[in-house]
Structure formats: C-alpha cells, structure tokens
Design a protein around this motif. Structure first.
Motif, mmCIF file in Angstrom:
data_model
loop_
_atom_site.group_PDB
_atom_site.id
_atom_site.type_symbol
_atom_site.label_atom_id
_atom_site.label_comp_id
_atom_site.label_asym_id
_atom_site.label_seq_id
_atom_site.Cartn_x
_atom_site.Cartn_y
_atom_site.Cartn_z
ATOM 1 N N ASP A 28 0.841 -1.191 0.000
ATOM 2 C CA ASP A 28 0.000 0.000 0.000
ATOM 3 C C ASP A 28 0.885 1.253 0.000
ATOM 4 O O ASP A 28 1.734 1.420 0.870
ATOM 5 C CB ASP A 28 -0.921 -0.012 1.229
ATOM 6 N N ASP A 29 0.670 2.139 -0.958
ATOM 7 C CA ASP A 29 1.479 3.358 -1.070
ATOM 8 C C ASP A 29 1.265 4.306 0.101
ATOM 9 O O ASP A 29 2.150 5.084 0.442
ATOM 10 C CB ASP A 29 1.156 4.096 -2.372
ATOM 11 N N ARG A 30 0.104 4.246 0.717
ATOM 12 C CA ARG A 30 -0.170 5.129 1.850
ATOM 13 C C ARG A 30 0.728 4.835 3.040
ATOM 14 O O ARG A 30 1.049 5.731 3.824
ATOM 15 C CB ARG A 30 -1.637 5.002 2.277
ATOM 16 N N GLY A 69 -3.744 3.364 5.641
ATOM 17 C CA GLY A 69 -3.107 2.271 4.907
ATOM 18 C C GLY A 69 -2.847 1.060 5.784
ATOM 19 O O GLY A 69 -3.050 -0.084 5.360
ATOM 20 N N SER A 72 -6.122 -0.735 6.488
ATOM 21 C CA SER A 72 -6.602 -1.520 5.345
ATOM 22 C C SER A 72 -5.725 -2.752 5.101
ATOM 23 O O SER A 72 -6.188 -3.729 4.515
ATOM 24 C CB SER A 72 -6.655 -0.657 4.086
ATOM 25 N N ALA A 73 -4.486 -2.732 5.578
ATOM 26 C CA ALA A 73 -3.575 -3.867 5.404
ATOM 27 C C ALA A 73 -3.640 -4.850 6.570
ATOM 28 O O ALA A 73 -2.869 -5.813 6.607
ATOM 29 C CB ALA A 73 -2.141 -3.358 5.236
#
Length: 147
Positions: A28-30, A69, A72-73
C-alpha cells in the motif's frame, strides 16, 4: 491462558515480523508516506489480540494516510503472521498510533528551554538558600538532642 514469558516472546516475535512487513511486505502506497516504525506490541493473555503500536514521522496528513493504509492492510498482516508465526490461532491485529516519542521530545525541549531561561545566579542563590535551611535544621536537631 499463556504464561507471561510466552506472551512476551510472542509479542517480540510479532514486533519483528510486522517490522519486516513494513519494510518489504506491505504494498500500500499510503504506508510509505510517513516513516513508520513499530515501537511496541501488546498481546493479550490468551494470545487472541495484538495491539501493534506504531510511531509515524511526518505531517498530520501523512500520519492519517499511513494509519488508513495500515488499517486496510490488517487482513494481509494477520494472514502473513499466520504463515510466519506458528500459533494455534493467529491473533487479531489492531494498529495504534504511538506518539510517546513525540511527547518525550517536546518535554525535553521544554526542560531545555526552562534551564536556559533560568539565570545561573538564581540557581546558585537557590542552592545557597537550601544549604542554609538544611544547616539550620541540623543545628536545631542537635539542640533538641542536648535537652
């Protein structure tokens, strides 16, 4: 219920594995917007829940994005932990932002500011006054012993 030694060992193992996932596993880039480090992991006594405390360096926006992020991960982190750590049940993972380092830095800067604002003469006078008070207390105690 697991022993406290086992809980601490599992906690350290989860901390190490999640740290490695932050470096290379989470895509995830966030999560990459702020510097993230795992400061602590608190595992419940029954090994069913793990709070992962993370310190995020960056602006408030970067912190919010990084926490979003990480949340969500959570499923990915839990499944990876299940494969990497051999436990009967993989604990539920909850990410919590840890701002203790930031607070500690702020307290240290306030202490440094106070010590710079304070004049050396004031500190010396206070030390002299404390010494005089102590000496008077000591002399008073000796006079009472003589009676």
């Amino acid at each position: 219920m697991a022993t406290s030694r086992r809980v601490s060992r599992v906690s350290e193992l989860i901390k190490r594995e999640v740290s490695q996932m932050l470096l290379s596993g989470i895509k995830d880039d966030r999560v990459g917007t702020g510097m993230v480090s795992v400061t602590d992991v608190d595992v419940s006594g029954d090994l069913q829940h793990a709070k992962v405390f993370v310190s995020i360096y960056g602006s408030d926006e970067a912190r919010e994005e990084t926490m979003a992020g990480l949340k969500s991960a959570t499923g990915y982190v839990r499944s990876e932990l299940g494969q990497r750590v051999r436990l009967r049940r993989t604990p539920e993972v909850i990410f919590v932002e840890d701002r203790s380092i930031e607070r500690g830095t702020r307290v240290l800067s306030l202490i440094n500011q106070l010590s710079q604002d304070r004049k050396p003469d004031d500190a010396a006078a206070e030390i002299d006054q404390d010494a005089d008070d102590w000496e008077q207390d000591l002399v008073g105690a000796e006079d009472e012993d003589e009676d």
